[in-house]
Design a protein around this motif. Structure first.
Motif, mmCIF file in Angstrom:
data_model
loop_
_atom_site.group_PDB
_atom_site.id
_atom_site.type_symbol
_atom_site.label_atom_id
_atom_site.label_comp_id
_atom_site.label_asym_id
_atom_site.label_seq_id
_atom_site.Cartn_x
_atom_site.Cartn_y
_atom_site.Cartn_z
ATOM 1 N N GLN A 47 4.264 33.595 25.248
ATOM 2 C CA GLN A 47 4.007 32.711 24.108
ATOM 3 C C GLN A 47 3.603 31.320 24.574
ATOM 4 O OE1 GLN A 47 7.334 32.453 21.449
ATOM 5 N NE2 GLN A 47 6.295 31.097 20.047
ATOM 6 N N VAL A 48 2.512 30.809 24.016
ATOM 7 C CA VAL A 48 1.986 29.474 24.301
ATOM 8 C C VAL A 48 2.252 28.596 23.086
ATOM 9 C CG1 VAL A 48 -0.131 28.164 24.778
ATOM 10 C CG2 VAL A 48 0.196 30.439 25.796
ATOM 11 N N LYS A 49 2.602 27.319 23.315
ATOM 12 C CA LYS A 49 2.859 26.407 22.199
ATOM 13 C C LYS A 49 1.817 25.276 22.209
ATOM 14 C CE LYS A 49 6.808 27.669 20.272
ATOM 15 N NZ LYS A 49 6.913 28.062 18.903
ATOM 16 N N PRO A 50 1.253 24.974 21.051
ATOM 17 C CA PRO A 50 0.346 23.817 20.945
ATOM 18 C C PRO A 50 1.162 22.535 20.776
ATOM 19 C CG PRO A 50 0.467 24.927 18.845
ATOM 20 C CD PRO A 50 1.318 25.741 19.811
ATOM 21 N N PHE A 51 0.553 21.429 21.173
ATOM 22 C CA PHE A 51 1.164 20.124 20.969
ATOM 23 C C PHE A 51 0.054 19.168 20.535
ATOM 24 C CE2 PHE A 51 2.373 15.858 22.224
ATOM 25 C CZ PHE A 51 3.632 15.743 21.656
ATOM 26 N N VAL A 52 0.222 18.543 19.372
ATOM 27 C CA VAL A 52 -0.770 17.610 18.854
ATOM 28 C C VAL A 52 -0.517 16.239 19.465
ATOM 29 C CG1 VAL A 52 -1.710 16.495 16.788
ATOM 30 C CG2 VAL A 52 -1.026 18.913 16.715
ATOM 31 N N VAL A 53 -1.562 15.676 20.077
ATOM 32 C CA VAL A 53 -1.478 14.365 20.718
ATOM 33 C C VAL A 53 -1.801 13.318 19.652
ATOM 34 C CG1 VAL A 53 -2.423 12.895 22.530
ATOM 35 C CG2 VAL A 53 -2.220 15.363 22.893
ATOM 36 N N ARG A 99 1.846 26.362 28.446
ATOM 37 C CA ARG A 99 2.010 27.782 28.757
ATOM 38 C C ARG A 99 2.916 27.921 29.970
ATOM 39 N NH1 ARG A 99 -3.927 29.363 31.298
ATOM 40 N NH2 ARG A 99 -3.728 28.056 33.155
ATOM 41 N N ALA A 100 3.674 28.998 29.982
ATOM 42 C CA ALA A 100 4.573 29.276 31.099
ATOM 43 C C ALA A 100 3.958 30.360 31.988
ATOM 44 C CB ALA A 100 5.937 29.714 30.584
ATOM 45 N N HIS A 101 4.502 30.478 33.174
ATOM 46 C CA HIS A 101 4.001 31.413 34.182
ATOM 47 C C HIS A 101 5.211 32.036 34.853
ATOM 48 C CE1 HIS A 101 2.441 32.511 38.189
ATOM 49 N NE2 HIS A 101 1.253 32.571 37.618
ATOM 50 N N ASP A 102 5.139 33.339 35.125
ATOM 51 C CA ASP A 102 6.217 33.945 35.906
ATOM 52 C C ASP A 102 5.649 34.608 37.146
ATOM 53 O OD1 ASP A 102 6.343 37.050 35.755
ATOM 54 O OD2 ASP A 102 6.092 36.526 33.654
ATOM 55 N N SER A 103 6.527 34.872 38.091
ATOM 56 C CA SER A 103 6.111 35.308 39.422
ATOM 57 C C SER A 103 5.575 36.739 39.474
ATOM 58 C CB SER A 103 7.283 35.166 40.403
ATOM 59 O OG SER A 103 8.384 35.953 39.969
ATOM 60 N N VAL A 104 5.728 37.515 38.398
ATOM 61 C CA VAL A 104 5.212 38.884 38.374
ATOM 62 C C VAL A 104 3.997 39.008 37.465
ATOM 63 C CG1 VAL A 104 5.729 41.264 37.676
ATOM 64 C CG2 VAL A 104 7.400 39.962 39.002
ATOM 65 N N HIS A 105 4.101 38.522 36.231
ATOM 66 C CA HIS A 105 3.040 38.708 35.250
ATOM 67 C C HIS A 105 2.009 37.586 35.225
ATOM 68 C CE1 HIS A 105 6.492 41.025 33.593
ATOM 69 N NE2 HIS A 105 5.549 41.929 33.522
ATOM 70 N N VAL A 154 9.153 28.254 24.175
ATOM 71 C CA VAL A 154 9.771 28.352 22.853
ATOM 72 C C VAL A 154 9.894 27.011 22.137
ATOM 73 C CG1 VAL A 154 10.976 30.507 23.374
ATOM 74 C CG2 VAL A 154 12.115 28.343 23.817
ATOM 75 N N LYS A 155 9.774 25.911 22.876
ATOM 76 C CA LYS A 155 9.862 24.589 22.245
ATOM 77 C C LYS A 155 9.179 23.556 23.125
ATOM 78 C CE LYS A 155 13.279 21.320 20.424
ATOM 79 N NZ LYS A 155 14.711 21.024 20.319
ATOM 80 N N GLU A 175 -7.737 22.813 25.460
ATOM 81 C CA GLU A 175 -8.225 23.972 24.712
ATOM 82 C C GLU A 175 -9.163 24.845 25.545
ATOM 83 O OE1 GLU A 175 -9.353 24.747 20.074
ATOM 84 O OE2 GLU A 175 -9.573 22.749 20.896
ATOM 85 N N ASP A 176 -9.908 24.226 26.457
ATOM 86 C CA ASP A 176 -10.838 25.013 27.290
ATOM 87 C C ASP A 176 -10.183 25.556 28.563
ATOM 88 O OD1 ASP A 176 -10.672 22.827 29.015
ATOM 89 O OD2 ASP A 176 -12.784 22.275 28.852
#
Length: 127
Positions: free
Chosen positions: A120-126, A109-115, A33-34, A70-71
Motif C-alpha cells: 500500500q502506497v499513501k499520497p501526501f498533499v504538499v 511507498r515502502a520496500h521489503d527485502s523479498v518483494h 499505513v499512515k 507522481e512520475d
C-alpha cells in the motif's frame, strides 16, 4: 473411531510444521499505513511514516521507505536498518526532504527485502 483420530493427528502435525516453515515466504509486502508531514522552515520537510509488514527476521523485513513524485522520481529514502518483528506497525521519521517547486503531491511507498515495492502506497498533499 480411535484409529481415525490417530490418523488425523498424524496428518495434521506435519501440515502444521510445514505451515510454520512457510511463514517467511508468506509475510507479504510492506504497507504504508499512515503519513504525517510538515515543512521545517528552510530545512525542508519532515515525514513521520508508519509501516506495517510481517517481518520474520533478517531474511524478510521492511528495509526502507521512500518519498516519490507522481512520475516515480525518488526524492528521499529512509533506510530501516533492522527487522521490526515485535513492533508492528512501526513509525520512523526523516527530515530534510526537499520537494521541488511546483510539486503538489508526493507518495510514500515502502520496500521489503523479498518483494521489493508493491504494498500500500499513501499520497501526501504538499501545502
Amino acid at each position: 473411531m480411535r484409529r481415525f483420530v490417530i490418523i488425523i493427528r498424524c496428518a495434521l502435525l506435519p501440515l502444521l510444521v510445514i505451515l510454520a516453515l512457510l511463514k517467511p515466504v508468506v509475510a507479504g509486502e510492506a504497507d504504508v499505513v499512515k503519513v504525517e508531514g510538515h515543512k521545517e522552515g528552510d530545512r525542508g520537510w519532515r515525514f513521520n511514516v508508519t509501516v506495517r509488514h510481517d517481518d520474520t527476521g533478517w531474511d524478510h523485513y521492511a528495509n526502507r521507505w521512500e518519498v516519490i513524485t507522481e512520475d516515480g522520481t525518488i526524492l528521499a529514502t529512509r533506510v530501516l536498518h533492522h527487522p521490526h518483528e515485535n513492533e508492528q506497525p512501526f513509525t520512523r521519521s526523516l527530515s530534510g526532504v526537499e520537494i521541488p517547486q511546483g510539486v503538489k503531491k508526493v507518495f510514500i511507498r515502502a520496500h521489503d527485502s523479498v518483494h521489493g515495492h508493491g504494498g500500500q502506497v499513501k499520497p501526501f498533499v504538499v501545502e
